[in-house]
Design an enzyme around this catalytic site. Structure first.
Site, PDB file in Angstrom:
ATOM      1  N   SER A 179     -36.887 -22.448 -39.350  1.00 10.16           N
ATOM      2  CA  SER A 179     -37.999 -20.645 -39.713  1.00 10.16           C
ATOM      3  C   SER A 179     -36.815 -20.284 -40.341  1.00 10.16           C
ATOM      4  O   SER A 179     -38.164 -18.790 -41.232  1.00 10.16           O
ATOM      5  CB  SER A 179     -38.212 -20.293 -38.309  1.00 10.16           C
ATOM      6  OG  SER A 179     -37.175 -20.649 -37.016  1.00 10.16           O
ATOM      7  N   HIS A 236     -38.962 -27.781 -34.229  1.00 11.22           N
ATOM      8  CA  HIS A 236     -38.809 -26.682 -34.007  1.00 11.22           C
ATOM      9  C   HIS A 236     -38.488 -26.315 -32.430  1.00 11.22           C
ATOM     10  O   HIS A 236     -38.512 -26.395 -31.574  1.00 11.22           O
ATOM     11  CB  HIS A 236     -39.503 -25.681 -35.400  1.00 11.22           C
ATOM     12  CG  HIS A 236     -37.920 -24.377 -35.243  1.00 11.22           C
ATOM     13  ND1 HIS A 236     -36.637 -24.891 -35.382  1.00 11.22           N
ATOM     14  CD2 HIS A 236     -37.706 -23.842 -36.697  1.00 11.22           C
ATOM     15  CE1 HIS A 236     -35.663 -24.156 -35.693  1.00 11.22           C
ATOM     16  NE2 HIS A 236     -37.362 -23.115 -36.580  1.00 11.22           N
ATOM     17  N   HIS A 241     -29.805 -32.595 -31.607  1.00 12.68           N
ATOM     18  CA  HIS A 241     -28.669 -31.398 -32.392  1.00 12.68           C
ATOM     19  C   HIS A 241     -29.112 -31.905 -33.612  1.00 12.68           C
ATOM     20  O   HIS A 241     -28.277 -32.481 -34.399  1.00 12.68           O
ATOM     21  CB  HIS A 241     -28.724 -30.097 -32.204  1.00 12.68           C
ATOM     22  CG  HIS A 241     -29.001 -28.571 -32.817  1.00 12.68           C
ATOM     23  ND1 HIS A 241     -28.380 -28.482 -34.015  1.00 12.68           N
ATOM     24  CD2 HIS A 241     -30.139 -27.393 -32.725  1.00 12.68           C
ATOM     25  CE1 HIS A 241     -28.511 -27.170 -34.658  1.00 12.68           C
ATOM     26  NE2 HIS A 241     -29.559 -26.733 -34.078  1.00 12.68           N
ATOM     27  N   ARG A 258     -25.741 -22.370 -26.414  1.00  9.78           N
ATOM     28  CA  ARG A 258     -26.504 -21.033 -26.256  1.00  9.78           C
ATOM     29  C   ARG A 258     -27.150 -21.892 -24.648  1.00  9.78           C
ATOM     30  O   ARG A 258     -27.414 -21.306 -23.588  1.00  9.78           O
ATOM     31  CB  ARG A 258     -27.800 -21.598 -26.991  1.00  9.78           C
ATOM     32  CG  ARG A 258     -27.312 -20.382 -28.208  1.00  9.78           C
ATOM     33  CD  ARG A 258     -27.985 -21.341 -29.248  1.00  9.78           C
ATOM     34  NE  ARG A 258     -28.580 -22.113 -29.657  1.00  9.78           N
ATOM     35  CZ  ARG A 258     -29.519 -22.226 -30.353  1.00  9.78           C
ATOM     36  NH1 ARG A 258     -30.634 -21.404 -30.957  1.00  9.78           N
ATOM     37  NH2 ARG A 258     -29.802 -23.199 -30.411  1.00  9.78           N
ATOM     38  N   ASP A 313     -32.893 -25.317 -26.041  1.00 12.55           N
ATOM     39  CA  ASP A 313     -34.244 -25.349 -25.567  1.00 12.55           C
ATOM     40  C   ASP A 313     -34.078 -26.022 -23.480  1.00 12.55           C
ATOM     41  O   ASP A 313     -35.426 -26.049 -22.855  1.00 12.55           O
ATOM     42  CB  ASP A 313     -35.257 -26.513 -26.196  1.00 12.55           C
ATOM     43  CG  ASP A 313     -35.221 -25.634 -28.009  1.00 12.55           C
ATOM     44  OD1 ASP A 313     -35.632 -23.996 -27.348  1.00 12.55           O
ATOM     45  OD2 ASP A 313     -35.335 -26.530 -28.489  1.00 12.55           O
TER      46      ASP A 313
END
Length: 434
Positions: free
Chosen positions: A240, A270, A317, A326, A372
């Site tokens: 993105s 993504h 990843h 994160r 995620d």
């Protein structure tokens, strides 16, 4: 000129001149080599773009202007419960400096001042079926605002190149300010029978977004501050961000560029992955017939998923080689605010189970969870079970990083992006007789 804009202008002009000198004096310096594996593997790891706002370290994770996520959480001005405000991160990405609480409050008010959404945006959204995917609605809502672009108008009037950044700054500030209202409007029309909520300009950016969605829970406001901060940027090479940069390099305005990036974020490989993770977890719970699966049950289901030729969503990843900071930040949030949640406990059990299984395959470079793997479970806990909307939340956050980077790109005079492509015949010729 507002304080943030003036501070950015001073820093950008200095760096522009410094980079021009470096390019002139050291432009022939070799900084990378490209292998056929990279050419055929999605350009993985090729150094080929400048991205000022963040850098991703494979072992330590994302750093925003040199600051790690733990440092960001400690040093940025925060909300009532201690989670950092994304306004402060935006200031940091533009200036390289940690802002004061007063500077962050001023930026909050500036975004409130710019936040009114043109009526044609709502009219356009209302013309679509309410069950249109939220990311489709989000992109269309962004495009419906494009007629207000300051850059497009001033460019048509003969804007000098030295002032491109100024117009991009204005568009980016306006777009960031409006996004929570547009995103919340999409959520309420899609899932709450179109019963919309007026903004509360006494709140900070994240708390007002939570309010617009329909929650005034102080813990959820804190989650939104954390969520919007840690999802804001992940250097420039992800799909993105790279899309926004590529389109912006053509001098498309921030609305056009950001909308393009959101179409990339909507892909399953993504941003849509956060939707895929929670869907997989609930499918596992249903298949096992229990809300509290054991580690062995999870391990068996993971193996079944792999045997079916599928991946474990939320794990792996492209760059990271350690657990995503994160993910860790979200786990610590859950440990502090959420007690006795079977779903959260299951997420942590998956974290214990999956990496050893993936490591045992012998071909997975990164068996660790990414961002995620945890975010969906947190949202479900606070009542947001509409999985298809999760990527819109991601998009609102990602605007902060990619638009800040876009301002920098125009200020530094970055050119049209145009890498060289090759054919399969060229590839075969390279390896012939070698």
């Amino acid at each position: 000129m507002e304080a943030l804009k003036q501070k950015f202008a001073d820093k950008a002009l200095s760096l522009y001149q410094e980079l021009r000198t470096i390019s002139k004096e050291k432009g022939s310096l070799k900084v990378d080599e490209v292998t056929l594996q990279q050419v055929l593997g999605g350009a993985r790891g090729i150094k080929m773009m400048l991205w000022e706002t963040s850098q991703l370290d494979p072992n330590k994770g994302i750093r925003f202007r040199g600051y790690s996520i733990p440092e960001i959480k400690e040093q940025l001005p925060s909300g009532p419960q201690g989670e950092p405000k994304p306004e402060g991160l935006f200031w940091l990405m533009l200036t390289g400096e940690i802002p004061t609480a007063e500077e962050v409050d001023a930026l909050t008010q500036e975004w409130h001042r710019r936040a009114d959404v043109p009526q044609q945006v709502y009219t356009t959204l209302d013309s679509m079926p309410a069950d249109t995917h939220p990311m489709t609605q989000f992109t269309i809502g962004i495009m419906a605002m494009q007629s207000d672009s300051v850059f497009s108008r001033r460019y048509a009037e003969g804007l000098p190149k030295s002032e491109y950044w100024d117009a991009v700054y204005e568009d980016s500030m306006n777009l960031i300010a409006r996004l929570p209202r547009v995103a919340a409007y999409i959520y309420r029309r899609a899932f709450k029978d179109g019963k919309h909520i007026d903004p509360d300009t006494s709140l900070d950016y994240s708390a007002n977004y939570a309010h617009l969605l329909g929650s005034d829970d102080e813990d959820f406001r804190s989650l939104m501050r954390l969520y919007l901060t840690i999802h804001a940027d992940h250097e420039g090479g992800n799909a993105s961000a790279h899309t926004v940069n590529l389109v912006s390099s053509t001098l498309s305005d921030p609305y056009l560029s950001f909308a393009a990036g959101m179409n990339a974020l909507a892909g399953p490989l993504h941003g849509l992955a956060n939707q895929e993770v929670i869907k997989w977890i609930f499918e596992m719970i249903d298949a096992l017939g229990t809300q509290t699966p054991t580690e062995q049950q999870i391990a068996d289901y993971v193996q079944q998923t792999l045997d079916e030729g599928k991946v474990i969503p939320g794990y792996g990843h492209a760059v990271l080689r350690e657990p995503d900071p994160r993910f860790t930040a979200q786990r610590r949030f859950a440990e502090q605010y959420i007690k006795d949640s079977d779903l959260i406990t299951t997420v942590w059990k998956i974290f214990d189970v999956v990496p050893p299984i993936l490591q045992g395959l012998g071909k997975v470079k990164n068996p660790w969870p990414n961002v995620d793997a945890h975010s969906g479970a947190l949202l479900v806990h606070y009542g947001f079970r509409e999985f298809s909307y999760y990527t819109v939340l991601f998009g609102v956050s990602r605007a902060l990083g990619v638009l800040a980077a876009g301002i920098w790109s125009r200020a530094l005079g970055m050119p049209l992006e145009r890498p060289k492509s090759v054919t399969s015949d060229w590839v075969k010729a390279q390896v012939k007789d070698k």
